[in-house]
Design a protein around this motif. Structure first.
Motif, PDB file in Angstrom:
ATOM      1  N   VAL A  95     -32.307  57.841 -96.863  1.00  9.15           N
ATOM      2  CA  VAL A  95     -32.559  59.225 -96.454  1.00  9.15           C
ATOM      3  C   VAL A  95     -31.923  60.237 -97.397  1.00  9.15           C
ATOM      4  CG1 VAL A  95     -32.826  58.610 -94.032  1.00  9.15           C
ATOM      5  CG2 VAL A  95     -30.566  59.193 -94.910  1.00  9.15           C
ATOM      6  N   GLY A  96     -31.045  59.799 -98.281  1.00  8.11           N
ATOM      7  CA  GLY A  96     -30.421  60.712 -99.233  1.00  8.11           C
ATOM      8  C   GLY A  96     -30.712  60.284-100.659  1.00  8.11           C
ATOM      9  N   GLY A  97     -31.486  61.067-101.388  1.00 14.18           N
ATOM     10  CA  GLY A  97     -31.797  60.721-102.764  1.00 14.18           C
ATOM     11  C   GLY A  97     -33.290  60.619-102.992  1.00 14.18           C
ATOM     12  N   ILE A  98     -33.657  60.451-104.263  1.00  9.32           N
ATOM     13  CA  ILE A  98     -35.055  60.400-104.671  1.00  9.32           C
ATOM     14  C   ILE A  98     -35.470  58.949-104.871  1.00  9.32           C
ATOM     15  CG2 ILE A  98     -36.731  61.115-106.422  1.00  9.32           C
ATOM     16  CD1 ILE A  98     -34.847  63.443-107.103  1.00  9.32           C
ATOM     17  N   THR A  99     -36.583  58.577-104.261  1.00 12.36           N
ATOM     18  CA  THR A  99     -37.190  57.267-104.484  1.00 12.36           C
ATOM     19  C   THR A  99     -38.456  57.464-105.308  1.00 12.36           C
ATOM     20  OG1 THR A  99     -36.341  56.344-102.417  1.00 12.36           O
ATOM     21  CG2 THR A  99     -38.237  55.251-103.413  1.00 12.36           C
ATOM     22  N   GLU A 100     -38.540  56.755-106.419  1.00 19.14           N
ATOM     23  CA  GLU A 100     -39.727  56.833-107.272  1.00 19.14           C
ATOM     24  C   GLU A 100     -40.583  55.596-107.053  1.00 19.14           C
ATOM     25  OE1 GLU A 100     -40.227  57.306-112.031  1.00 19.14           O
ATOM     26  OE2 GLU A 100     -39.650  55.333-111.277  1.00 19.14           O
ATOM     27  N   LYS A 229     -35.707  70.882-119.493  1.00 18.56           N
ATOM     28  CA  LYS A 229     -35.075  71.855-118.602  1.00 18.56           C
ATOM     29  C   LYS A 229     -35.806  71.937-117.269  1.00 18.56           C
ATOM     30  CE  LYS A 229     -33.170  74.820-122.263  1.00 18.56           C
ATOM     31  NZ  LYS A 229     -33.222  76.170-122.874  1.00 18.56           N
ATOM     32  N   GLN A 230     -37.141  72.013-117.338  1.00 20.86           N
ATOM     33  CA  GLN A 230     -37.935  72.110-116.110  1.00 20.86           C
ATOM     34  C   GLN A 230     -37.808  70.850-115.261  1.00 20.86           C
ATOM     35  OE1 GLN A 230     -39.755  74.565-114.893  1.00 20.86           O
ATOM     36  NE2 GLN A 230     -40.057  76.005-116.574  1.00 20.86           N
ATOM     37  N   LEU A 231     -37.767  69.706-115.924  1.00 19.98           N
ATOM     38  CA  LEU A 231     -37.674  68.444-115.200  1.00 19.98           C
ATOM     39  C   LEU A 231     -36.332  68.309-114.487  1.00 19.98           C
ATOM     40  CD1 LEU A 231     -39.304  65.912-114.642  1.00 19.98           C
ATOM     41  CD2 LEU A 231     -38.356  64.897-116.717  1.00 19.98           C
ATOM     42  N   ILE A 232     -35.266  68.717-115.154  1.00 16.75           N
ATOM     43  CA  ILE A 232     -33.938  68.667-114.528  1.00 16.75           C
ATOM     44  C   ILE A 232     -33.854  69.641-113.358  1.00 16.75           C
ATOM     45  CG2 ILE A 232     -31.497  69.152-114.916  1.00 16.75           C
ATOM     46  CD1 ILE A 232     -31.815  68.064-117.726  1.00 16.75           C
ATOM     47  N   ALA A 233     -34.418  70.843-113.533  1.00 19.36           N
ATOM     48  CA  ALA A 233     -34.414  71.821-112.441  1.00 19.36           C
ATOM     49  C   ALA A 233     -35.221  71.314-111.250  1.00 19.36           C
ATOM     50  CB  ALA A 233     -34.977  73.151-112.939  1.00 19.36           C
ATOM     51  N   PHE A 234     -36.362  70.691-111.534  1.00 21.35           N
ATOM     52  CA  PHE A 234     -37.213  70.151-110.476  1.00 21.35           C
ATOM     53  C   PHE A 234     -36.490  69.051-109.700  1.00 21.35           C
ATOM     54  CE2 PHE A 234     -40.192  66.628-109.519  1.00 21.35           C
ATOM     55  CZ  PHE A 234     -40.919  67.224-108.504  1.00 21.35           C
ATOM     56  N   SER A 235     -35.873  68.115-110.421  1.00 19.82           N
ATOM     57  CA  SER A 235     -35.162  67.018-109.752  1.00 19.82           C
ATOM     58  C   SER A 235     -33.946  67.519-108.986  1.00 19.82           C
ATOM     59  CB  SER A 235     -34.751  65.955-110.778  1.00 19.82           C
ATOM     60  OG  SER A 235     -33.883  66.512-111.750  1.00 19.82           O
ATOM     61  N   SER A 236     -33.289  68.550-109.510  1.00 15.03           N
ATOM     62  CA  SER A 236     -32.146  69.129-108.801  1.00 15.03           C
ATOM     63  C   SER A 236     -32.575  69.714-107.456  1.00 15.03           C
ATOM     64  CB  SER A 236     -31.487  70.197-109.666  1.00 15.03           C
ATOM     65  OG  SER A 236     -30.431  70.828-108.972  1.00 15.03           O
ATOM     66  N   GLY A 277     -39.843  59.379-119.098  1.00 14.50           N
ATOM     67  CA  GLY A 277     -38.720  58.985-119.926  1.00 14.50           C
ATOM     68  C   GLY A 277     -37.372  58.905-119.236  1.00 14.50           C
ATOM     69  N   LEU A 278     -36.337  58.896-120.085  1.00  6.91           N
ATOM     70  CA  LEU A 278     -34.974  58.648-119.615  1.00  6.91           C
ATOM     71  C   LEU A 278     -34.416  59.820-118.810  1.00  6.91           C
ATOM     72  CD1 LEU A 278     -32.636  56.610-119.738  1.00  6.91           C
ATOM     73  CD2 LEU A 278     -31.863  57.738-121.827  1.00  6.91           C
ATOM     74  N   VAL A 279     -34.837  61.035-119.141  1.00  4.63           N
ATOM     75  CA  VAL A 279     -34.330  62.213-118.420  1.00  4.63           C
ATOM     76  C   VAL A 279     -34.638  62.097-116.934  1.00  4.63           C
ATOM     77  CG1 VAL A 279     -34.564  64.708-118.132  1.00  4.63           C
ATOM     78  CG2 VAL A 279     -34.447  63.724-120.424  1.00  4.63           C
ATOM     79  N   TRP A 280     -35.872  61.749-116.623  1.00  7.08           N
ATOM     80  CA  TRP A 280     -36.247  61.603-115.216  1.00  7.08           C
ATOM     81  C   TRP A 280     -35.625  60.360-114.608  1.00  7.08           C
ATOM     82  CZ3 TRP A 280     -37.563  63.456-110.820  1.00  7.08           C
ATOM     83  CH2 TRP A 280     -38.103  62.635-109.830  1.00  7.08           C
ATOM     84  N   ALA A 281     -35.552  59.278-115.370  1.00  2.94           N
ATOM     85  CA  ALA A 281     -34.999  58.027-114.844  1.00  2.94           C
ATOM     86  C   ALA A 281     -33.574  58.215-114.337  1.00  2.94           C
ATOM     87  CB  ALA A 281     -35.040  56.944-115.916  1.00  2.94           C
ATOM     88  N   ASN A 282     -32.818  59.113-114.971  1.00  2.00           N
ATOM     89  CA  ASN A 282     -31.430  59.358-114.556  1.00  2.00           C
ATOM     90  C   ASN A 282     -31.332  60.177-113.274  1.00  2.00           C
ATOM     91  OD1 ASN A 282     -30.220  57.960-116.677  1.00  2.00           O
ATOM     92  ND2 ASN A 282     -30.341  59.730-118.036  1.00  2.00           N
ATOM     93  N   GLN A 283     -32.457  60.710-112.801  1.00  2.00           N
ATOM     94  CA  GLN A 283     -32.427  61.554-111.609  1.00  2.00           C
ATOM     95  C   GLN A 283     -32.737  60.785-110.331  1.00  2.00           C
ATOM     96  OE1 GLN A 283     -31.421  64.641-112.495  1.00  2.00           O
ATOM     97  NE2 GLN A 283     -31.630  63.927-114.621  1.00  2.00           N
ATOM     98  N   VAL A 284     -33.336  59.601-110.450  1.00  2.00           N
ATOM     99  CA  VAL A 284     -33.789  58.891-109.256  1.00  2.00           C
ATOM    100  C   VAL A 284     -32.699  57.947-108.755  1.00  2.00           C
ATOM    101  CG1 VAL A 284     -36.172  59.042-110.007  1.00  2.00           C
ATOM    102  CG2 VAL A 284     -34.855  56.976-110.515  1.00  2.00           C
ATOM    103  N   MET A 285     -32.724  57.714-107.454  1.00  2.00           N
ATOM    104  CA  MET A 285     -31.777  56.781-106.843  1.00  2.00           C
ATOM    105  C   MET A 285     -32.381  55.387-106.742  1.00  2.00           C
ATOM    106  SD  MET A 285     -30.045  57.028-103.068  1.00  2.00           S
ATOM    107  CE  MET A 285     -28.969  55.729-102.449  1.00  2.00           C
TER     108      MET A 285
END
Length: 337
Positions: A95-100, A229-236, A277-285
């Motif tokens: 329930v906490g975090g992003i699942t891809e 930048k947009q991807l990090i803001a979106f994942s945040s 890529g790696l930027v998004w991969a670091n955002q998912v749980m």
């Protein structure tokens, strides 16, 4: 927020204005020694100024590592509506975090996402969260006919749930559909409409289908910095919504081909990897991969291509996978014979 709203001595505020620092973020972009030189304030005054400004600019209160650990150990999961897959996921989506959930076209990603939109509406004792879902489409139109078919066949899929309970649930009334054709409309949806639904308790699941479509269409290769930048803001934004409202976030992602050469055979082979890529991969749980296999399975008068759901990355799960198939009633795991 302006300077007069901060709990600072008027002398400090006057010094800041004389230095030409009009906005709060301007102070945070200057080092302490430079700020002391610009404002002629003492070291203690500058420290008070930085503390007050940082507190005012903070959008969300800080969360400790202990609190994150307690949330992860709470045991609350959102079941996917299949005991075989729930066993793989140790109860379902956190329930906490992003699942891809990534995979090639036709792998069954949207099928599973629709099923979870119905699963979330069951009480917690049946793997749900007793609430609705918001489904954001960025590519195709929402598959309403398939959703209605899944609703009609819930009694066949969820034999663990009493039939009167299934009949009492108004599934279609609690799936809120949004369409985002570009990143701006997606940002408006995530910053305004989705938080309103979450705050009112109308939904406890957020699905984005698909993630890569907008970022692939709006940015060229030369725009990698802005895209990052947009991807990090979106994942945040997604992480904040998930943590603040204790809500699972499921992002469906496309895949890209990865080619590798085999020198021993002088041939090249290809596999697929999640997009962005790696930027998004670091955002998912949790990172899940869905594959369509060559085999075919039958169930009564139905036949389906065999699929496989694999755990690629998760802090609480072991790597592994389960075979599954897509039937009229939904997605079911296939036990190995």
């Amino acid at each position: 927020m302006n300077w007069d709203q901060l709990e600072l001595h008027p002398r400090i505020i006057a010094a800041v204005r004389r230095a030409g620092l009009r906005f709060l973020p301007d102070v945070l972009s200057v080092s302490g020694p430079d700020l002391q030189r610009l404002t002629s304030l003492s070291g203690s005054d500058v420290q008070q100024l930085l503390t007050a400004t940082a507190t005012a600019c903070r959008r969300h209160p800080p969360i400790t590592a202990l609190e994150l650990h307690r949330r992860s150990e709470s045991g609350l999961r959102l079941g996917v509506g299949c005991p075989v897959l729930d066993q793989l996921l140790r109860g379902g989506l956190p329930v906490g975090g992003i699942t891809e959930l990534s995979g090639e076209s036709g792998a069954g990603k949207t099928q599973l996402a629709l099923q979870i939109c119905l699963s979330v509406q069951y009480p917690t004792q049946y793997g749900g969260l007793d609430s609705g879902a918001v489904y954001i489409c960025t590519e195709d139109s929402f598959p309403i006919r398939r959703l209605q078919q899944l609703i009609r066949n819930q009694s066949f899929l969820r034999s663990d749930v009493p039939l009167p309970l299934i009949s009492s649930l108004q599934f279609s009334d609690h799936v809120y559909v949004e369409h985002a054709a570009d990143l701006d409309s997606l940002q408006v949806c995530l910053s305004r409409r989705v938080p309103l639904l979450l705050a009112r308790g109308l939904v406890r699941l957020l699905v984005v289908d698909s993630l890569a479509a907008l970022f692939r269409s709006e940015f060229q290769a030369a725009d990698w910095l802005e895209r990052t930048k947009q991807l990090i803001a979106f994942s945040s934004t997604l992480r904040h919504l998930s943590l603040e409202f204790t809500t699972p976030v499921l992002c469906i992602n496309q895949v890209t081909d990865v080619f590798s050469s085999d020198d021993s055979l002088s041939q090249s082979s290809s596999s697929v990897s999640p997009a962005l890529g790696l930027v998004w991969a670091n955002q998912v749980m949790v990172r899940l991969m869905m594959r369509r296999l060559q085999a075919t399975v039958t169930h009564g008068d139905q036949s389906s291509a065999l699929r496989r759901l694999e755990v690629v990355l998760a802090p609480h799960l072991a790597q592994g996978g389960r075979d599954l198939a897509v039937w009229r009633e939904g997605v079911r795991g296939v036990m190995s014979s």
